[in-house]
Design an enzyme around this catalytic site. Structure first.
Site, short mmCIF file in Angstrom:
data_model
loop_
_atom_site.label_atom_id
_atom_site.label_comp_id
_atom_site.label_asym_id
_atom_site.label_seq_id
_atom_site.Cartn_x
_atom_site.Cartn_y
_atom_site.Cartn_z
N CYS A 336 13.35 7.79 6.93
CA CYS A 336 14.09 6.88 7.80
C CYS A 336 15.48 7.34 8.22
O CYS A 336 15.80 7.26 9.41
CB CYS A 336 14.12 5.48 7.23
SG CYS A 336 13.51 5.27 5.59
N ARG A 365 10.69 12.51 -4.51
CA ARG A 365 11.39 11.46 -5.24
C ARG A 365 11.28 11.80 -6.72
O ARG A 365 10.18 12.01 -7.23
CB ARG A 365 10.75 10.09 -4.98
CG ARG A 365 10.83 9.72 -3.52
CD ARG A 365 10.28 8.34 -3.26
NE ARG A 365 10.29 8.08 -1.82
CZ ARG A 365 9.79 7.01 -1.23
NH1 ARG A 365 9.21 6.07 -1.98
NH2 ARG A 365 9.84 6.86 0.06
N GLN A 383 3.92 10.73 3.50
CA GLN A 383 3.40 9.44 3.96
C GLN A 383 2.89 9.58 5.38
O GLN A 383 3.32 10.45 6.12
CB GLN A 383 4.53 8.40 3.97
CG GLN A 383 5.13 8.14 2.61
CD GLN A 383 6.29 7.15 2.69
OE1 GLN A 383 7.11 7.23 3.60
NE2 GLN A 383 6.35 6.23 1.74
N ASP A 385 3.92 8.16 7.75
CA ASP A 385 5.11 7.36 7.99
C ASP A 385 5.43 7.27 9.48
O ASP A 385 5.26 8.24 10.21
CB ASP A 385 6.27 8.07 7.27
CG ASP A 385 7.46 7.17 7.08
OD1 ASP A 385 7.32 5.95 7.27
OD2 ASP A 385 8.53 7.69 6.71
N HIS A 387 8.33 5.02 12.24
CA HIS A 387 9.34 3.98 12.43
C HIS A 387 9.28 3.49 13.85
O HIS A 387 9.14 4.27 14.78
CB HIS A 387 10.72 4.51 12.07
CG HIS A 387 10.85 4.82 10.61
ND1 HIS A 387 10.71 6.08 10.12
CD2 HIS A 387 11.04 4.00 9.55
CE1 HIS A 387 10.82 6.05 8.80
NE2 HIS A 387 11.02 4.80 8.42
N LYS A 467 8.78 -7.94 3.94
CA LYS A 467 7.79 -6.88 4.11
C LYS A 467 6.39 -7.35 3.79
O LYS A 467 6.19 -8.34 3.09
CB LYS A 467 8.15 -5.69 3.23
CG LYS A 467 8.27 -6.05 1.75
CD LYS A 467 8.55 -4.80 0.92
CE LYS A 467 8.56 -5.16 -0.56
NZ LYS A 467 8.46 -4.03 -1.44
N HIS A 513 9.65 -0.16 9.38
CA HIS A 513 9.12 0.96 8.59
C HIS A 513 7.65 0.62 8.37
O HIS A 513 7.35 -0.48 7.96
CB HIS A 513 9.77 1.04 7.21
CG HIS A 513 11.26 1.11 7.23
ND1 HIS A 513 11.94 2.22 6.80
CD2 HIS A 513 12.20 0.21 7.58
CE1 HIS A 513 13.23 2.00 6.88
NE2 HIS A 513 13.43 0.79 7.35
#
Length: 645
Positions: A336, A365, A383, A385, A387, A467, A513
RNA sequence: GCCCAUAUGGCUCAGGGGUAGAGCACACCCUUGGUAAGGGUGAGGUCGUGAGUUCAAGUCUCACUAUGGGCUCCA
């Protein structure tokens, strides 16, 4: 209307209070009455609990083996028996709590004795004694002060803490058996002998009230059933579940492995990497359909970026840092902040929105040691992922679009049994309440308009926004979050993201997200367990394996091999000098969808012998087989037409 | 990070104070066999890493690392 239920024999005493509701009285009759007059107490073992109220139920409830809650009652009492056994074996032990959980129960102890697996059979033996003596389990309601004094005299300090937490208006109940007693709201069995089958399963550490700053306790897990058969069946299912553990399958199917020199970071071998890549490409197809654009962003950023995003303050202990030329960098733990930089790199107009940017960037991580778990909890992952930057007005439709996409993907993957959780505003949060109202409402109404069931987790949202979490369970029913959708008003502000509106002034976009599979790693782990390693054809690294019956059939096999290869089928050829049965066994263990047997009957002909991994066998002309493969591949069909069962 | 357990050839495991065993896989040979394991021979490990105890340690002790089951955590 109250009904007095009369039992003709001694068990009458359990019905000394009226039963409310005709339906209940009738259900008692239907379960116990042999005659129309009153109730006959025919099978004393069948009645598990007659005295207490099950929480949230207003009527006096009679629990029998036919009730769904019967196992709960059995396990609850088994937990008490466990505690009694432990205290009689190690008298200095203090008891804390011992609830029923899915498939079993546990009890947490504060003991000087360190429990080891060898203790379990000893404890089980003691428990069996208690069960065999068939002690009566009795309930007693005490005034708070008296209860506190009682446990104080016993030296049970944790229980006192528990009583003090009970609402003043509520009574305190104590259950006892054989002189041993425990604070408990029930319900419980009538007698200890009604625990027909149990097993202690494991030991672990835990904390008082689940807070790691509190005293460390020891937990003993177990399970109990109404019969030995039911217990045996449960243990058998557990064994079966372990067979589909993705870590085991990963090794057996040669998909991935780990190395101690990089804990929590999977190595995907060629086969695993194929599955990985295909999933990515599958998602890419969906991105095209749903108008996402893919970007590639840096792996390492100056730490300043994370100061700006707030991650340094909130997420530092999970980040990897590196220093070069006396400048501090961090390996990205999420995409992000980088995407915010990208958004801010150009002047944006309302006409550009919504902007949907996807990124398969690798994330690192530093999860605490002891939290890693196969592919489902790793330190290095990627991910699916993306946005979405949009206006407030676009929020609702973007959420709807995403849920449609997510549902489409999971349906195609045969995983539509997901659970949706809506996590709402937490106590500690940022932003105006109106904004929260709007975004929570947007999430909720999108779910409603799509007719999706969901559970609300009050106060469980992120500090920057509510979320949705999409949860699945693995083979052992452990829940894992895969997909997610989060509304964020925080990062656009932190990065001062703007777009020029129709009114020619700057506005702040909302940031969503979102991920469908979650991480590719975790998804593959969960998916392997869902499919027990039988990946659908389009994901199988090896779709077809050709098995020549003997060496003289290899030449023709090679011809077929080329045909399949040209048709872009993932084909392999087992040209070893082994017997057919042996080659089939190997291919079966590799979970290869289709085997082609090539022998005298096939050489030179147009018909081939096809065996599906389900065991189904069929002779078909080559062209038909190619069409079958094509269809399965393009439709991403989960089951083959050859799969007869 | 915390508690408990585990760590033996590529894999699955047995063994156990005096310098390692099996099955599968692998290599070679024989067998050319029709829908889940044909036979033989052979190569391969110093027993997670480091330290200690001992005449002697894979085997006992400690530390570390990794893994497993939980806890906690999981933007």
């Amino acid at each position: 209307m109250d009904y007095k239920v009369i039992l003709p024999d001694a068990s009458e005493k359990y019905f000394d209070q009226p039963v409310t509701g005709l339906e209940l009285a009738q259900s008692i009759s239907s379960q116990f009455a042999k005659s129309a007059v009153g109730l006959r107490y025919t099978d004393s073992q069948e009645i598990l609990d007659l005295r207490t109220q099950i929480p949230n139920e207003t009527q006096t409830h009679i629990v029998t083996l036919k009730d769904e809650s019967s196992r709960e009652v059995i396990r609850h009492s088994a937990a008490h028996i466990l505690a009694q056994a432990v205290q009689s074996l190690w008298p200095k032990t203090q008891v804390t709590i011992g609830p029923v959980i899915e498939d079993g129960f546990f009890y947490d102890f504060d003991s000087e004795h360190v429990f080891v697996p060898e203790d379990l059979p000893v404890i089980e033996k003691k428990m069996k004694e208690i069960i065999k003596k068939n002690f009566e389990i009795t309930k007693k309601v005490l005034p708070r002060d008296e209860a506190i004094k009682l446990f104080k005299d016993m030296g049970e300090t944790y229980k006192i803490e528990l009583i003090e937490a009970i609402d003043e208006s509520e009574s305190v109940s104590v259950y006892s058996q054989d002189g041993w007693l425990d604070l408990c709201r029930g319900p419980h069995l009538q007698k200890t002998g009604q625990v027909k089958a149990f097993k202690l399963t494991s030991i672990s550490g835990c904390y008082w009230r689940g807070d790691e700053n509190n005293k460390a306790l020891q937990r003993i897990y177990g399970t109990a059933f109404e019969s030995k058969e039911a217990l045996a069946e449960h243990l058998h299912l557990l064994e079966e579940a372990k067979k589909r553990d993705h870590r085991k399958l990963g090794k057996e199917l040669n998909l991935f492995h780990f190395h101690p020199l990089s804990p929590g970071a999977p190595f995907f071998s060629p086969k695993g990497a194929t599955v990985y890549r295909r999933l990515q490409n599958y998602i890419r197809d969906k991105y095209k359909k749903y108008n996402y654009d893919e970007v590639i962003t840096p792996q390492i950023f100056d730490v300043d970026l994370y100061h700006q995003s707030g991650h340094y303050e909130n997420y530092r202990e999970n980040m990897y840092f590196t220093e070069t030329e006396s400048r501090s960098f961090s390996v990205k733990p999420m995409n992000c902040p980088g995407h915010c930089l990208w958004y801010g790199s150009d002047k944006r107009s309302y006409r550009d929105l919504p902007i949907r940017i996807a990124d398969f960037g690798r994330l690192h991580r530093c999860e605490r040691s002891g939290t890693m778990h196969g592919l489902t909890r790793v330190r290095s992952f990627c991910q699916d992922d993306a946005h979405i930057f949009c206006t407030q007005d676009q929020l609702m439709s973007e959420i709807g679009e995403f849920m449609t996409m997510l549902n489409e993907i999971y349906t195609e993957l045969g995983m539509s049994d997901y659970k949706i959780y809506l996590s709402t505003r937490p106590e500690k949060r940022m932003g105006a309440d109106e904004t929260w109202d709007q975004s929570e409402q947007a999430l909720e109404s999108a779910l409603k308009s799509l007719n999706l069931e969901y559970t609300v987790n009050e106060g469980d949202g992120a500090f920057y926004g509510p979320k949705l979490d999409i949860m699945f369970v693995d083979a052992l029913k452990r829940p894992w979050q895969l997909g997610t959708l989060q509304c964020d008003f925080n990062l656009p502000k932190a990065f001062e993201l703007e777009y020029v509106g129709m009114d020619n002034t700057n506005h702040r976009p909302v940031m969503l997200h979102r991920a469908v599979l979650g991480s590719l790693e975790r998804f593959i782990g969960v998916y392997l367990e869902h499919t027990a390693g039988r990946l659908p054809l389009w994901l199988s690294p090896n779709a077809v394996k050709i098995l020549p019956v003997s060496d003289r059939h290899i030449e023709f096999s090679q011809t077929i091999f080329k045909v399949l290869e040209e048709a872009k089928i993932d084909v392999s050829l087992d040209d070893r000098s082994e017997k057919l049965g042996y080659k089939i066994r190997q291919a079966q263990l590799e979970q290869i969808p289709y085997m082609m047997i090539v022998g005298d009957e096939e050489v030179g002909g147009t018909e081939v012998s096809v065996r599906h991994r389900s065991g189904a066998t069929q002779k078909m002309i080559m062209k038909a087989f190619l069409e079958l493969l094509d269809l399965e591949k393009s439709q991403r069909r989960l089951q083959s037409t050859l799969q007869l069962d």
